[in-house]
Design a protein around this motif. Structure first.
Motif, PDB file in Angstrom:
ATOM      1  N   ASP A 377      44.270  40.378  41.242  1.00  0.00           N
ATOM      2  CA  ASP A 377      45.358  39.758  40.484  1.00  0.00           C
ATOM      3  C   ASP A 377      46.745  40.257  40.864  1.00  0.00           C
ATOM      4  OD1 ASP A 377      43.701  38.080  38.817  1.00  0.00           O
ATOM      5  OD2 ASP A 377      43.020  39.929  37.864  1.00  0.00           O
ATOM      6  N   ILE A 378      46.841  41.387  41.586  1.00  0.00           N
ATOM      7  CA  ILE A 378      48.161  41.886  41.957  1.00  0.00           C
ATOM      8  C   ILE A 378      48.522  41.513  43.396  1.00  0.00           C
ATOM      9  CG2 ILE A 378      47.961  43.823  40.350  1.00  0.00           C
ATOM     10  CD1 ILE A 378      47.520  45.655  42.731  1.00  0.00           C
ATOM     11  N   ILE A 379      47.630  40.812  44.085  1.00  0.00           N
ATOM     12  CA  ILE A 379      47.898  40.392  45.457  1.00  0.00           C
ATOM     13  C   ILE A 379      48.902  39.247  45.434  1.00  0.00           C
ATOM     14  CG2 ILE A 379      46.888  39.402  47.545  1.00  0.00           C
ATOM     15  CD1 ILE A 379      44.262  40.810  46.785  1.00  0.00           C
ATOM     16  N   LYS A 380      49.950  39.350  46.274  1.00  0.00           N
ATOM     17  CA  LYS A 380      51.042  38.371  46.241  1.00  0.00           C
ATOM     18  C   LYS A 380      50.882  37.262  47.275  1.00  0.00           C
ATOM     19  CE  LYS A 380      54.428  41.791  44.627  1.00  0.00           C
ATOM     20  NZ  LYS A 380      55.709  42.469  44.932  1.00  0.00           N
ATOM     21  N   ASN A 381      50.242  37.546  48.383  1.00  0.00           N
ATOM     22  CA  ASN A 381      50.163  36.585  49.478  1.00  0.00           C
ATOM     23  C   ASN A 381      48.713  36.291  49.841  1.00  0.00           C
ATOM     24  OD1 ASN A 381      53.189  36.716  50.355  1.00  0.00           O
ATOM     25  ND2 ASN A 381      52.528  38.866  50.284  1.00  0.00           N
TER      26      ASN A 381
END
Length: 480
Positions: A377-381
């Motif tokens: 859930d904290i992955i941006k790309n």
């Protein structure tokens, strides 16, 4: 008498000669104090030059300070030279991704070797005993090991000697008590935080009470026999390996026809030694990697597999060509197997990804060092599996301190020629995982994690099924 037993053990394994210089690791605990006492008695007979080394790990506050002061007093009283080193083991563990136990062991080893180098020569004496060896055997068996692991701790390894390995812990403590020699007690050794401590205080006592009171002694005898057998096997493996493996500057070539003349029982060891030689290390090179190479021998020419430390193995006409790294894979073949140099130009994709929801509060992490979990859930790309690019960086501490990937490679002393071949899992320029080396602290699973990304490198099911359906191109893993 214990001193005579220790002296005979030293003589049996040719640990010391007259006028040797001996560097003794002295923590202040019963084992190391007993070792120092024995060597001081032996000093008179062999005219030894004894130097004590104490490493303050910076972990236990006033208790550690008290240990260091005790070692200083005992060395002054016994007329022993002493060098004390203060290190921040917690900081090192955070930077390197090691446990406190592993980081402490590595620091001590580096310091002992540093002192030996400054002196120009010398034996390094450590205070391992029978109980330590029994713990090591159980730990090795539980993790999975070969003949080498069944031999436990060796009495002599290069400059390292272990004069007390023939004694039990209770013998050592009783000997010191009867002579009125005090020692320090590290309270952390009594806790259950470390696997070794749980083996020490629960597994071995149970075996001694419920199975056989001589459990530790019998294990020690078996390990000694296994070391003798292991040395014979090592010599045979080296002999057969020399006949079927050709080492060149940046690769090793296994001749299949000659390899098949090797006794079947020795073949996995011959393959494993080739892997270790090519990687320049043994850590994390496991039975699974040996099995993958042996299965590759039965595949068609051009097939390839990727292995730890950026190594690539390719099925060639002669047998197997093992190089520091293969060309960058782009996709998989129709059957999900690795393809290299085939007419269709396809190559093996190095990883499998999946996302799943967290169930319950407890998380049991995968034991395979080439399968890692991340907080999805904290992955941006879009996560990409690739090699390094300009601007890459990694978060190395839990408080958010980052480091350029280039600087990390420099600090880890990774040769420049290997850096472009190391696989990375990347969230943009933020490196989530340097495969075979380190995982990013930012993406660790926490109590707030709801969805988990799993990335699995090097392998999968024996039929290659886990590789099916992976995108080609730049390595789109997930997170659209």
């Amino acid at each position: 008498m214990m001193y005579q037993r220790v002296r005979e053990y030293i003589r049996r394994y040719h640990m010391l000669d007259k006028e040797d210089r001996v560097i003794v690791g002295v923590s202040g605990g019963a084992d190391s104090i007993c070792l120092l006492f024995m060597l001081m008695k032996l000093k008179e007979e062999l005219n030894l030059d004894v130097l004590a080394v104490h490493v303050h790990h910076g972990l236990r506050g006033e208790d550690a300070d008290a240990d260091a002061e005790y070692v200083r007093r005992i060395c002054d009283e016994w007329g022993v030279g002493l060098r004390t080193f203060r290190e921040d083991v917690r900081k090192l563990a955070g930077q390197s991704g090691l446990s406190l136990e592993e980081a402490g062991r590595d620091i001590r080893r580096e310091i002992f070797l540093k002192v030996r180098g400054e002196l120009g020569s010398g034996k390094i004496a450590l205070a391992h005993h029978q109980n330590d060896n029994a713990e090591t055997l159980i730990w090795n068996l539980c993790r999975g090991c070969g003949i080498r692991g069944l031999g436990g701790i060796a009495p002599v390894t290069g400059p390292w000697i272990r004069p007390l390995l023939y004694l039990k812990r209770e013998e050592i403590e009783s000997y010191l008590k009867n002579r009125g020699i005090s020692y320090c007690t590290d309270e952390t050794n009594l806790e259950d935080d470390y696997t070794r401590n749980r083996i020490r205080w629960h597994v071995i006592p149970y075996l001694e009470e419920q199975v056989n009171r001589q459990t530790v002694s019998h294990m020690s005898e078996t390990m000694e026999q296994m070391r003798v057998l292991g040395e014979y096997i090592r010599q045979e493996v080296a002999r057969y390996g020399a006949g079927c493996i050709r080492y060149e500057e940046d690769r090793a070539v296994l001749d299949k026809e000659r390899f098949l003349q090797t006794p079947e029982a020795l073949r996995p060891s011959v393959i494993h030694e080739m892997l270790c030689h090519a990687a320049g290390r043994r850590k994390d090179l496991e039975t699974e990697h040996t099995r993958m190479l042996m299965e590759l021998l039965d595949r068609q020419v051009g097939r390839q597999i990727h292995l730890p430390y950026g190594m690539c193995a390719r099925r060639c006409y002669e047998g197997i060509e093992l190089s520091a790294a293969g060309e960058r894979p782009q996709s998989v073949g129709a059957d999900g197997d690795a393809v290299c140099g085939a007419e269709d130009g396809t190559k093996e994709y190095p990883a499998v990804c999946r996302v799943f929801g967290r169930t319950g509060n407890r998380v049991i992490f995968p034991e395979n060092p080439y399968t890692k979990w991340f907080d999805y859930d904290i992955i941006k790309n879009t996560v990409k599996i690739r090699h390094r690019e300009p601007g890459d960086y990694i978060t190395i501490t839990k408080d958010g301190r980052t480091q350029k990937l280039k600087q990390y490679f420099i600090n880890e002393k990774i040769p420049a020629r290997q850096r472009d071949k190391i696989w990375l899992a990347a969230d943009g320029k933020h490196i989530m995982w340097i495969v075979g080396y380190r995982q990013n602290q930012k993406y660790q699973i926490t109590e707030k994690t709801r969805r988990i990304l799993e990335i699995e490198f090097y392998g999968g099911q024996s039929d290659g099924g886990k590789y099916k359906g992976i995108d080609s191109g730049e390595g789109c893993c997930c997170k659209n």
